[in-house]
Design a protein around this motif. Structure first.
Motif, mmCIF file in Angstrom:
data_model
loop_
_atom_site.group_PDB
_atom_site.id
_atom_site.type_symbol
_atom_site.label_atom_id
_atom_site.label_comp_id
_atom_site.label_asym_id
_atom_site.label_seq_id
_atom_site.Cartn_x
_atom_site.Cartn_y
_atom_site.Cartn_z
ATOM 1 N N THR A 211 0.836 -1.203 0.000
ATOM 2 C CA THR A 211 0.000 0.000 0.000
ATOM 3 C C THR A 211 0.869 1.252 0.000
ATOM 4 O OG1 THR A 211 -1.789 -1.119 1.193
ATOM 5 C CG2 THR A 211 -1.750 1.298 1.278
ATOM 6 N N PHE A 212 1.878 1.254 0.867
ATOM 7 C CA PHE A 212 2.791 2.387 0.938
ATOM 8 C C PHE A 212 3.488 2.606 -0.394
ATOM 9 C CE2 PHE A 212 7.145 3.936 1.623
ATOM 10 C CZ PHE A 212 6.891 5.162 2.229
ATOM 11 N N GLU A 213 3.985 1.540 -1.000
ATOM 12 C CA GLU A 213 4.692 1.650 -2.275
ATOM 13 C C GLU A 213 3.762 2.091 -3.407
ATOM 14 O OE1 GLU A 213 7.896 1.450 -2.972
ATOM 15 O OE2 GLU A 213 8.363 1.188 -0.850
ATOM 16 N N THR A 214 2.520 1.594 -3.377
ATOM 17 C CA THR A 214 1.560 1.953 -4.421
ATOM 18 C C THR A 214 1.247 3.439 -4.389
ATOM 19 O OG1 THR A 214 0.556 -0.256 -4.374
ATOM 20 C CG2 THR A 214 -0.766 1.531 -5.299
ATOM 21 N N VAL A 215 1.028 3.965 -3.183
ATOM 22 C CA VAL A 215 0.750 5.391 -3.048
ATOM 23 C C VAL A 215 1.972 6.210 -3.436
ATOM 24 C CG1 VAL A 215 0.241 7.240 -1.390
ATOM 25 C CG2 VAL A 215 -1.013 5.086 -1.278
ATOM 26 N N LYS A 216 3.151 5.780 -2.971
ATOM 27 C CA LYS A 216 4.387 6.500 -3.252
ATOM 28 C C LYS A 216 4.683 6.567 -4.744
ATOM 29 C CE LYS A 216 9.370 6.302 -2.322
ATOM 30 N NZ LYS A 216 10.463 5.522 -1.671
ATOM 31 N N ASN A 217 4.423 5.483 -5.464
ATOM 32 C CA ASN A 217 4.760 5.407 -6.884
ATOM 33 C C ASN A 217 3.638 5.903 -7.794
ATOM 34 O OD1 ASN A 217 7.280 4.249 -6.268
ATOM 35 N ND2 ASN A 217 6.402 2.193 -6.218
ATOM 36 N N SER A 218 2.502 6.294 -7.206
ATOM 37 C CA SER A 218 1.381 6.755 -8.023
ATOM 38 C C SER A 218 1.618 8.184 -8.506
ATOM 39 C CB SER A 218 0.078 6.688 -7.221
ATOM 40 O OG SER A 218 0.060 7.714 -6.232
ATOM 41 N N SER A 219 0.790 8.614 -9.438
ATOM 42 C CA SER A 219 0.888 9.987 -9.961
ATOM 43 C C SER A 219 0.335 11.012 -8.989
ATOM 44 C CB SER A 219 0.125 10.084 -11.290
ATOM 45 O OG SER A 219 -1.249 9.755 -11.093
ATOM 46 N N TYR A 220 -0.214 10.529 -7.863
ATOM 47 C CA TYR A 220 -0.861 11.441 -6.916
ATOM 48 C C TYR A 220 0.052 11.872 -5.767
ATOM 49 C CZ TYR A 220 -4.910 9.324 -9.219
ATOM 50 O OH TYR A 220 -5.803 8.878 -10.151
ATOM 51 N N SER A 221 1.251 11.314 -5.673
ATOM 52 C CA SER A 221 2.059 11.480 -4.465
ATOM 53 C C SER A 221 2.987 12.699 -4.469
ATOM 54 C CB SER A 221 2.907 10.222 -4.239
ATOM 55 O OG SER A 221 3.813 10.030 -5.313
ATOM 56 N N ARG A 222 2.940 13.491 -5.510
ATOM 57 C CA ARG A 222 3.817 14.658 -5.559
ATOM 58 C C ARG A 222 3.401 15.674 -4.496
ATOM 59 N NH1 ARG A 222 4.645 18.981 -10.556
ATOM 60 N NH2 ARG A 222 6.295 20.197 -9.545
ATOM 61 N N ILE A 223 4.380 16.182 -3.747
ATOM 62 C CA ILE A 223 4.096 17.119 -2.659
ATOM 63 C C ILE A 223 4.449 18.552 -3.036
ATOM 64 C CG2 ILE A 223 4.702 17.791 -0.304
ATOM 65 C CD1 ILE A 223 5.148 14.875 0.347
ATOM 66 N N PHE A 224 5.643 18.787 -3.528
ATOM 67 C CA PHE A 224 6.148 20.154 -3.710
ATOM 68 C C PHE A 224 5.990 20.625 -5.158
ATOM 69 C CE2 PHE A 224 8.560 18.335 -0.138
ATOM 70 C CZ PHE A 224 8.172 19.231 0.855
ATOM 71 N N PHE A 225 5.484 21.860 -5.286
ATOM 72 C CA PHE A 225 5.259 22.478 -6.590
ATOM 73 C C PHE A 225 5.992 23.810 -6.613
ATOM 74 C CE2 PHE A 225 1.903 19.474 -6.041
ATOM 75 C CZ PHE A 225 1.573 19.025 -7.305
ATOM 76 N N TRP A 226 6.941 23.929 -7.556
ATOM 77 C CA TRP A 226 7.777 25.133 -7.638
ATOM 78 C C TRP A 226 7.570 25.892 -8.937
ATOM 79 C CZ3 TRP A 226 10.163 26.261 -3.188
ATOM 80 C CH2 TRP A 226 10.414 25.219 -2.288
ATOM 81 N N GLU A 227 6.748 25.364 -9.836
ATOM 82 C CA GLU A 227 6.580 25.980 -11.147
ATOM 83 C C GLU A 227 5.576 27.137 -11.107
ATOM 84 O OE1 GLU A 227 7.507 21.676 -11.290
ATOM 85 O OE2 GLU A 227 5.763 22.788 -10.550
ATOM 86 N N ASP A 228 5.811 28.126 -11.970
ATOM 87 C CA ASP A 228 4.860 29.195 -12.257
ATOM 88 C C ASP A 228 4.385 29.904 -10.985
ATOM 89 O OD1 ASP A 228 3.223 30.902 -13.619
ATOM 90 O OD2 ASP A 228 1.676 29.421 -14.066
ATOM 91 N N PHE A 229 5.301 30.615 -10.349
ATOM 92 C CA PHE A 229 4.967 31.314 -9.100
ATOM 93 C C PHE A 229 3.814 32.295 -9.295
ATOM 94 C CE2 PHE A 229 5.570 35.139 -6.459
ATOM 95 C CZ PHE A 229 5.394 34.575 -5.200
ATOM 96 N N PHE A 230 3.819 33.021 -10.426
ATOM 97 C CA PHE A 230 2.797 34.048 -10.636
ATOM 98 C C PHE A 230 1.439 33.438 -10.983
ATOM 99 C CE2 PHE A 230 6.204 37.047 -10.581
ATOM 100 C CZ PHE A 230 5.621 38.254 -10.258
ATOM 101 N N GLY A 231 1.430 32.417 -11.830
ATOM 102 C CA GLY A 231 0.166 31.921 -12.359
ATOM 103 C C GLY A 231 -0.482 30.791 -11.577
ATOM 104 N N SER A 232 0.267 30.089 -10.732
ATOM 105 C CA SER A 232 -0.268 28.919 -10.032
ATOM 106 C C SER A 232 -0.561 29.216 -8.559
ATOM 107 C CB SER A 232 0.735 27.755 -10.126
ATOM 108 O OG SER A 232 0.303 26.667 -9.325
ATOM 109 N N LYS A 233 -1.745 28.792 -8.098
ATOM 110 C CA LYS A 233 -2.087 28.934 -6.689
ATOM 111 C C LYS A 233 -1.447 27.839 -5.842
ATOM 112 C CE LYS A 233 -6.564 31.146 -7.521
ATOM 113 N NZ LYS A 233 -8.029 31.105 -7.258
ATOM 114 N N ASN A 234 -0.883 26.827 -6.520
ATOM 115 C CA ASN A 234 -0.354 25.670 -5.813
ATOM 116 C C ASN A 234 1.147 25.773 -5.556
ATOM 117 O OD1 ASN A 234 -1.277 23.285 -4.597
ATOM 118 N ND2 ASN A 234 -0.433 22.019 -6.244
#
Length: 495
Positions: A211-234
């Motif tokens: 379960t841990f590995e499945t969540v970790k390797n899924s496309s949903y597990s990304r935590i940090f977002f550094w792209e597009d400071f001006f345009g992205s709320k995330n």
């Protein structure tokens, strides 16, 4: 899932809470017990019980649902929350204990003046009523659909039943009772999240490691977002800073959660409570995000059309109540009910406390057993229950998720002026023009609204959670521009 089974569960659940209330309120139903639990609460009970208050039913179903759009990006906000909680423990709590407050808004009267005090208290009453009513409304929709529609029970009756049940176990013991019932409800909430992970994993034939590995390797597990400071709320900076200041404003400047901290014996225990709560809060949100990832993985594996759902918030109840079986359905309802009612019962008590202290001047009476004051407190408690019923029915009449969410978002705007008021009181040594403060606290959210609405078109910058910071800064600036140097012979709390 049989409505009779779910209804039986609810009856048993509230019977347990009422029994707990009976034993915790025996021999101590005075105002001191109701407002601050005689300042005798155990810090570990307060810390654990605050989890149930901080994590509402909206969080229970919305955080997992939001994973589809932002992955684990919400955890950036949670990290900011953690820093905010530490600042509350080290800056605000010492201030509150030094002045020996019952209502935290009394500080504004001592530092800024009468109108500042009443404005701060009114901001809390309005925003907490709207926010708590909205949370209960969303969960009542689930109860209505899966339980009460089977017997054609009107929606208003469903809401009334919920509020009567909450009133029945809080009206006498108040905060002293809630400290214990919220601890119990937090146990149910934690158990529900952990067991939900177990049941979903079992349905997918996964063990704990898998379960841990499945969540970790899924496309949903990304935590940090550094792209597009001006345009992205995330973006990380926006989420993190928003998390810090939203926590300071909506927890540290909110009578609801601070009332529990002020019930501890001393500042040391209150700080231990807040720091322990912070650690558990962070871990709990990891579990909620993991549930979200597993729900979408489960939906993909079982061919469930997620796009057919009206909103991602419906995914958790849809799978728990229609796909996983009877026991997982009951576990889901247990967690949802615990999260929702731990928030609502606490809010009703805090609203009653604030109104009695801030507008009826209960703090000026040394007789906590005065029968007249106790009867008045009971009446205020009933009135706020009725007000919450009316607000929820207004949400139902609107019957438009986008409008309702706008109302809920608007309630968050009101905490910006509170942030500005308290910041000015603690940082600046200047005296405000007290009678102008209510106008500033109305003007600031209006200015913030237009900044938010036109920022992308004018600057390309998309505002996220940091809007509360902008709102607070505008309030601070308005206070500063209209203030004057402090007159030394006037009393002042903060030296």
């Amino acid at each position: 899932m049989s409505p009779i089974v779910l209804l039986s569960f609810l009856i048993g659940y509230f019977t347990l809470l009422i029994v707990v209330s009976y034993f915790t309120s025996r021999g101590s139903s005075d105002n001191s017990s109701f407002f601050i639990a005689n300042r005798n609460s155990k810090w570990y009970f307060v810390a654990f019980g605050m989890i149930g208050t901080a994590l509402s039913g909206v969080t229970f179903i919305s955080v997992p649902g939001a994973v589809i759009n932002s992955s684990f990006g919400y955890f950036q906000f949670v990290l900011g929350n953690a820093v905010g909680f530490v600042l509350i423990a080290t800056v605000l709590l010492p201030l509150y204990y030094r002045i020996n407050l019952v209502s935290i808004y009394t500080y504004l009267e001592n530092r800024l003046g009468h109108w500042s005090y009443k404005t701060g208290a009114m901001i809390f009453l309005i925003s907490r009523t709207i926010g708590s009513a909205f949370r209960l409304y969303l969960v009542a929709i689930v109860l209505q659909k899966f339980i009460f529609d089977a017997w054609n029970v009107p929606f208003w009756v469903t809401i009334a039943i919920c509020l009567v049940l909450i009133w029945s176990y809080t009206f006498k013991g108040g905060l002293k009772t809630i400290i214990i019932t919220d601890t119990l409800q937090t146990v149910f909430l934690l158990s529900s999240v952990v067991l939900s992970i177990y049941f979903i994993s079992k349905s997918l034939d996964l063990n704990i490691t898998q379960t841990f590995e499945t969540v970790k390797n899924s496309s949903y597990s990304r935590i940090f977002f550094w792209e597009d400071f001006f345009g992205s709320k995330n973006h990380f900076i926006k989420q993190f800073l928003g998390g810090v200041f939203v926590t300071i404003a909506m927890t540290g400047l909110d009578q609801d959660l601070m009332q529990k901290n002020l019930s501890c014996k001393n500042i040391g225990e209150a700080q231990k409570n807040m720091l322990t709560f912070t650690a558990v809060f962070v871990v709990m949100n990891i579990f909620f995000l993991s549930v979200g990832a597993l729900l979408y993985i489960y939906a993909e594996a079982k061919g469930i059309n997620v796009s057919s759902l009206a909103t991602p918030d419906h995914l958790f109840p849809e799978i728990a109540l229609n796909y996983l079986g009877t026991l997982p359905a009951i576990v889901f309802m247990l967690g949802l009910t615990a999260a929702t009612f731990a928030t609502t019962d606490s809010a009703l008590t805090a609203l009653t406390t604030s109104f009695c202290v801030d507008f009826l001047n209960f703090n000026k009476s040394a007789d906590h057993n005065n029968p007249r004051l106790i009867r008045t407190r009971h009446l205020v408690h009933v009135v706020f229950s009725v007000i919450m019923l009316v607000v929820i029915l207004l949400f139902k009449i609107i019957n438009d998720d986008s409008v309702v969410n706008s109302i809920f978002k608007a309630a968050g705007y009101t905490y910006g002026p509170l942030l500005g008021l308290f910041s000015f009181g603690m940082i600046s040594k200047r005296d405000v023009k007290d009678k102008l403060v209510p106008f500033f606290c109305i003007l600031s959210p209006i200015i913030s609204y237009f900044i938010d609405k036109y920022s992308v078109a004018l600057t390309g910058y998309s505002i996220g959670f940091e809007l509360i910071v902008i709102n607070g800064l505008i309030t601070y600036l308005l206070l500063f521009l209209s203030s004057r140097p402090h007159i030394p012979n006037q009393p002042e709390i903060v030296k």
